[in-house]
Design a protein around this motif. Structure first.
Motif, mmCIF file in Angstrom:
data_model
loop_
_atom_site.group_PDB
_atom_site.id
_atom_site.type_symbol
_atom_site.label_atom_id
_atom_site.label_comp_id
_atom_site.label_asym_id
_atom_site.label_seq_id
_atom_site.Cartn_x
_atom_site.Cartn_y
_atom_site.Cartn_z
ATOM 1 N N LYS A 162 51.142 58.425 49.737
ATOM 2 C CA LYS A 162 50.449 59.457 50.596
ATOM 3 C C LYS A 162 49.548 60.677 50.152
ATOM 4 C CE LYS A 162 54.997 59.603 53.164
ATOM 5 N NZ LYS A 162 55.847 60.182 53.788
ATOM 6 N N HIS A 163 49.641 60.753 48.881
ATOM 7 C CA HIS A 163 48.654 61.592 48.288
ATOM 8 C C HIS A 163 48.369 61.049 46.636
ATOM 9 C CE1 HIS A 163 51.167 64.306 50.892
ATOM 10 N NE2 HIS A 163 49.876 64.908 51.110
ATOM 11 N N TYR A 164 47.221 61.331 46.423
ATOM 12 C CA TYR A 164 46.735 61.221 45.049
ATOM 13 C C TYR A 164 46.929 62.402 44.321
ATOM 14 C CZ TYR A 164 44.177 56.904 46.622
ATOM 15 O OH TYR A 164 43.862 55.654 46.915
ATOM 16 N N ASP A 184 44.654 64.276 49.832
ATOM 17 C CA ASP A 184 44.797 63.305 50.399
ATOM 18 C C ASP A 184 44.423 61.850 50.124
ATOM 19 O OD1 ASP A 184 42.331 63.327 51.432
ATOM 20 O OD2 ASP A 184 42.881 64.551 53.226
ATOM 21 N N LEU A 185 44.370 61.020 50.906
ATOM 22 C CA LEU A 185 44.178 59.698 50.672
ATOM 23 C C LEU A 185 42.621 59.327 50.987
ATOM 24 C CD1 LEU A 185 46.946 57.310 52.077
ATOM 25 C CD2 LEU A 185 46.555 58.174 49.727
ATOM 26 N N GLU A 186 41.875 60.553 51.362
ATOM 27 C CA GLU A 186 40.504 60.585 51.500
ATOM 28 C C GLU A 186 39.634 61.295 50.575
ATOM 29 O OE1 GLU A 186 38.903 58.465 53.683
ATOM 30 O OE2 GLU A 186 40.778 57.999 54.434
ATOM 31 N N TRP A 187 40.576 61.814 49.324
ATOM 32 C CA TRP A 187 40.341 62.585 48.183
ATOM 33 C C TRP A 187 39.694 63.768 48.701
ATOM 34 C CZ3 TRP A 187 41.776 61.969 43.421
ATOM 35 C CH2 TRP A 187 42.082 60.758 43.030
ATOM 36 N N ASN A 188 40.178 64.457 49.840
ATOM 37 C CA ASN A 188 40.133 66.005 50.066
ATOM 38 C C ASN A 188 41.104 66.649 49.227
ATOM 39 O OD1 ASN A 188 38.104 65.562 52.255
ATOM 40 N ND2 ASN A 188 39.774 64.652 53.257
#
Length: 321
Positions: A162-164, A184-188
């Motif tokens: 779910k997260h990095y 988040d998975l979009e790297w925000n």
């Protein structure tokens, strides 16, 4: 190694990849870098092994206890060399803006993990996360948000599906507090938090934050530093080792054991001749054995073959969901 035995892949300062039989404590040397450059990161997909070091990415097929069909790539522009490089490094470092040093130094690739069909690598010196495909092509470089003191000495990237999370050895840009950045998975970026000190090998396991906290020569004179080292769960030090004797950089965990790897303390230029160490714990954080192995250099990274909760939500298979 016999099928069914628990095996731990370990990278070394002398440029080797070894496969350690956890039960017998015997090991096989699978790979030796041709220039003996230190190997840091290791992960795998079926019989394909992926490695990285300060300047290279590599892959090969594991056959008959050897890495075969090895490819080695240097996926970045050559840095400025010699005296000019040293002068530019000194100039920008003196101004407290480490990101400006990046074009004058090698990327210092550290730990890597495989999520889905992509390798996620901590480009430590360049303060970036690199995303590469399985052919070792770098597809994306993700810099951490810069600040004036913007050198975090990244150690690893972890995904829980779910997260990095990115491990920050230096949360505030200087040795001392460690921590992590969460995306988040979009790297925000969602969160950046101090946690422990001189953090290595950050993971989220069973909704708990695990990481190694270390004591380096840079922090020995700091009176505010705990002057301890070991495995932490959240803010609690659950296993301590003697930081005067060892320096540990990575750990692996399955349902039965926790393996922590490192080496005997040595100056940077002498680490290839240090001894490697593996601490083997049970899941109650009790020490079962301490294995000191000479002749390989200090140990940098590790990866259990099979289940390894410290490396991600699904090991080497599946996409983040």
């Amino acid at each position: 190694m016999q099928q069914g035995r628990k095996a731990l892949l370990v990278t070394t300062e002398s440029g080797k990849l070894i496969q350690l039989d956890v039960a017998s404590r015997q090991f096989d040397v699978l790979f030796q870098h041709p220039d003996r450059e230190s190997v840091f990161g290791v992960t795998y997909d079926e019989d394909q092994i992926f490695l990285c070091g300060a300047t290279f990415l590599a892959s090969g097929r594991l056959r008959e206890n050897r890495l075969q069909d090895v490819r080695i790539r240097t996926p970045f522009p050559s840095p400025l060399r010699g005296q000019a490089r040293q002068m530019m490094r000194w100039f920008w470092t003196a101004l407290g803006a480490h990101s400006r040093v990046i074009p004058y130094d090698k990327p210092g690739l550290h730990q890597m993990n495989l999520y889905g069909s992509s390798l996620y690598i901590a480009a430590t010196t360049w303060n970036e996360v690199w995303v590469a495909d399985l052919d070792l092509n770098v597809q994306r470089r993700i810099p951490l948000q810069p600040h004036l003191l913007d050198y975090f000495h990244l150690n690893n990237v972890f995904c829980d599906g779910k997260h990095y999370y990115v491990c920050l050895n230096r949360y505030a840009g200087r040795p001392g507090h460690g921590g992590y950045a969460k995306f988040d998975l979009e790297w925000n970026e969602l969160e950046r938090r101090a946690l422990g000190w001189e953090s290595h090998a950050f993971s989220v396991i069973e909704n708990r934050l695990f990481h190694l906290s270390c004591l380096s020569w840079r922090s020995r004179a700091q009176t505010a530093h705990p002057h301890q080292a070991g495995l932490m769960m959240e803010e609690q030090l659950v296993f301590a080792y003697d930081p005067n004797e060892f320096f540990c950089k990575d750990f692996s965990m399955d349902d039965e054991h926790i393996m922590i790897v490192g080496g005997t303390t040595a100056e940077r230029g002498q680490r290839s001749s240090a001894s490697g160490v593996v601490f083997i714990l049970n899941r109650r954080f009790e020490l079962l054995s301490k294995e000191i192995i000479s002749g390989l250099g200090g140990f940098n990274g590790c990866r259990l073959m099979g289940c390894d909760y410290s490396k991600g939500y699904a090991g080497s298979a599946g996409e983040p969901t």
